[in-house]
Design an enzyme around this catalytic site. Structure first.
Site: not given
Ligand code: MG
Ligand code: ADP
Length: 316
Positions: A48, A165
Site C-alpha cells: 500500500f 511483520d
Molecule cells: Mg516492509
C-alpha cells in the site's frame, strides 16, 4: 509559516528578544510542510505504501535534513490512510536505539493526505544490504545485528506492542554496526488484560514468517514475534540470499503449482514439525536458538530477554 520566516530573520538580528515570544505551535518540529519536502529518490515500496528519500528544506537553500517519507502509493481508500495514521501513532510512542526514529508527519489537504516522516537509514534494509556485502560481514557481525534486533523487540514488548511483520526486509541499517527495527504498519497494541491480538480481516500476511497460532487461529502473542525473529535470524545466517529464503525453501519442498493449497500445506507441515533447515555456515548454538523460537506452543518459546543474553555471551 511566512511569519516564522520573518521571525527567523528578526531573530538573527536580535536573538534574545524573539525566541521567548515564539508561540509553541508555530515551532512544533514534528509538523512538516509538504511544499518544503523535496524528493531525492525512491527507497522502497510495499503493498500500500511507498517510502521516499526527501530533503526537508524550509529555507530553500539546501541546508535542510534528509528524511525518509512514507506515504500511500496512489489514491487509496480511507482504510489504508487509517493504517498509516495508526502506524504514525505507534511510532511516535517508541523511543529506543534499535527502533527507527519518528520525526513527524505531514498532514495536508484538510487531512486527506498524510505522510509519515522518519529518520533516514542510509544503508537500507538487511535484505538489500547482506547479499551484496557478504565478504565484509562475518558471523560476529551477524550476531551483533541479532542482539540489536532482540533489544528493540524486547523494548517493543515491554510497551505492549506486537510487531507482526518482523523480517529482514523490515530491519534497517544506520551503518555497518547499528540496525533498527522499522515498518510498524501491522503493529498492534495489546490491552492490559489480554495477551494476544486477534486479526480481524483476512489480509495479506507475511505467512512464511508466521507461527502456527497466527495462521490457524489468527492470534498474535508476543511469542508470535519470537517465532518471526527465529525466521529473521535464519535470514541473517543465510545472508538473505534468495535461493535459501523462507518462501523459496518451502515452495521447493511442496512443489510450485499448489495454488490455494499452499497455506494449508504450510500449516500442515509446521504442525507435523517441519522447520527451516540448518543454514550451512550457522553454528549449532545459533540454530538451537532458532529451534527455541519455533516451538509449537507459544508459551514454550524462548523470550527476547534470554536471547539477548545468549547473543551477548557469543559475541563478547
Ligand atoms: Mg516492509
Ligand atoms: P511497507 O509497509 O510498504 O513494507 P516499509 O516501511 O517496510 O514499507 O518500507 C519499505 C522499504 O523502504 C524498506 O524495506 C526499506 O528498503 C525502505 N525504507 C523504509 N524506511 C526507510 C528508512 N527510514 N530509511 C531508509 N530506507 C527505508
Amino acid at each position: 509559516r511566512a511569519i516564522v520566516r520573518d521571525l527567523d530573520r528578526l531573530e538573527e538580528q536580535n536573538p534574545v528578544m524573539v525566541t521567548s515570544t515564539l508561540p509553541t505551535q508555530e515551532v512544533d518540529p514534528t509538523i512538516f510542510e509538504r511544499r518544503f519536502l523535496k524528493k531525492v529518490r525512491d527507497l522502497g515500496e510495499g503493498h500500500f505504501g511507498k517510502v521516499e528519500l526527501c530533503l526537508y528544506d524550509p529555507h530553500g537553500d539546501q541546508t535542510g535534513d534528509l528524511v525518509a517519507v512514507k506515504s500511500l502509493k496512489s489514491e487509496s481508500d480511507g482504510l489504508e490512510s487509517n493504517n498509516l495514521r495508526r502506524e504514525i501513532n505507534t511510532m511516535r510512542e517508541l523511543y529506543h536505539n534499535n527502533i527507527v526514529k519518528y520525526k513527524g508527519m505531514c498532514n495536508e489537504e484538510g487531512g486527506r493526505t498524510i505522510k509519515l516522516i522518519m529518520e533516514y537509514l542510509p544503508l537500507g534494509s538487511l535484505k538489500e544490504f547482506l547479499p551484496r556485502n557478504k565478504p565484509q560481514i562475518d558471523l560476529k557481525r551477524l550476531l551483533l545485528y541479532a542482539v540489536q534486533i532482540c533489544r528493540g523487540m524486547d523494548y517493543l514488548g515491554s510497551q505492549n506492542y506486537i510487531h507482526r511483520d518482523l523480517a529482514a526486509r523490515n530491519v534497517l541499517m544506520e551503518n555497518e554496526s547499528l540496525v533498527k527495527i522499522g515498518d510498524f504498519g501491522l503493529t498492534k497494541s495489546i490491552k492490559e488484560n489480554e495477551d494476544y491480538y486477534r486479526m480481524r480481516e483476512e489480509q495479506d500476511s507475511p505467512v512464511y514468517w508466521y507461527a502456527p497460532e497466527c495462521l490457524i487461529h489468527r492470534k498474535f502473542y508476543k511469542a508470535s514475534d519470537v517465532w518471526s525473529f527465529g525466521v529473521t535470524l535464519y535470514e541473517l545466517m543465510t545472508y538473505c540470499e534468495r535461493k535459501s529464503s523462507p518462501p523459496e525453501i518451502f515452495l521447493n519442498m511442496i512443489g510450485r503449482s499448489q495454488g490455494q493449497m499452499t497455506m494449508t500445506k504450510l500449516v500442515k507441515a509446521l504442525e507435523d514439525g517441519w522447520r527451516l533447515p540448518h543454514p550451512t555456515y550457522c553454528p549449532d548454538v545459533v540454530y538451537a536458538q532458532m529451534q527455541k523460537c519455533w516451538r509449537k506452543a507459544p508459551e514454550d518459546r524462548v523470550e527476547f530477554k534470554s536471547l539477548i543474553q545468549v547473543f551477548e555471551d557469543l559475541i563478547s
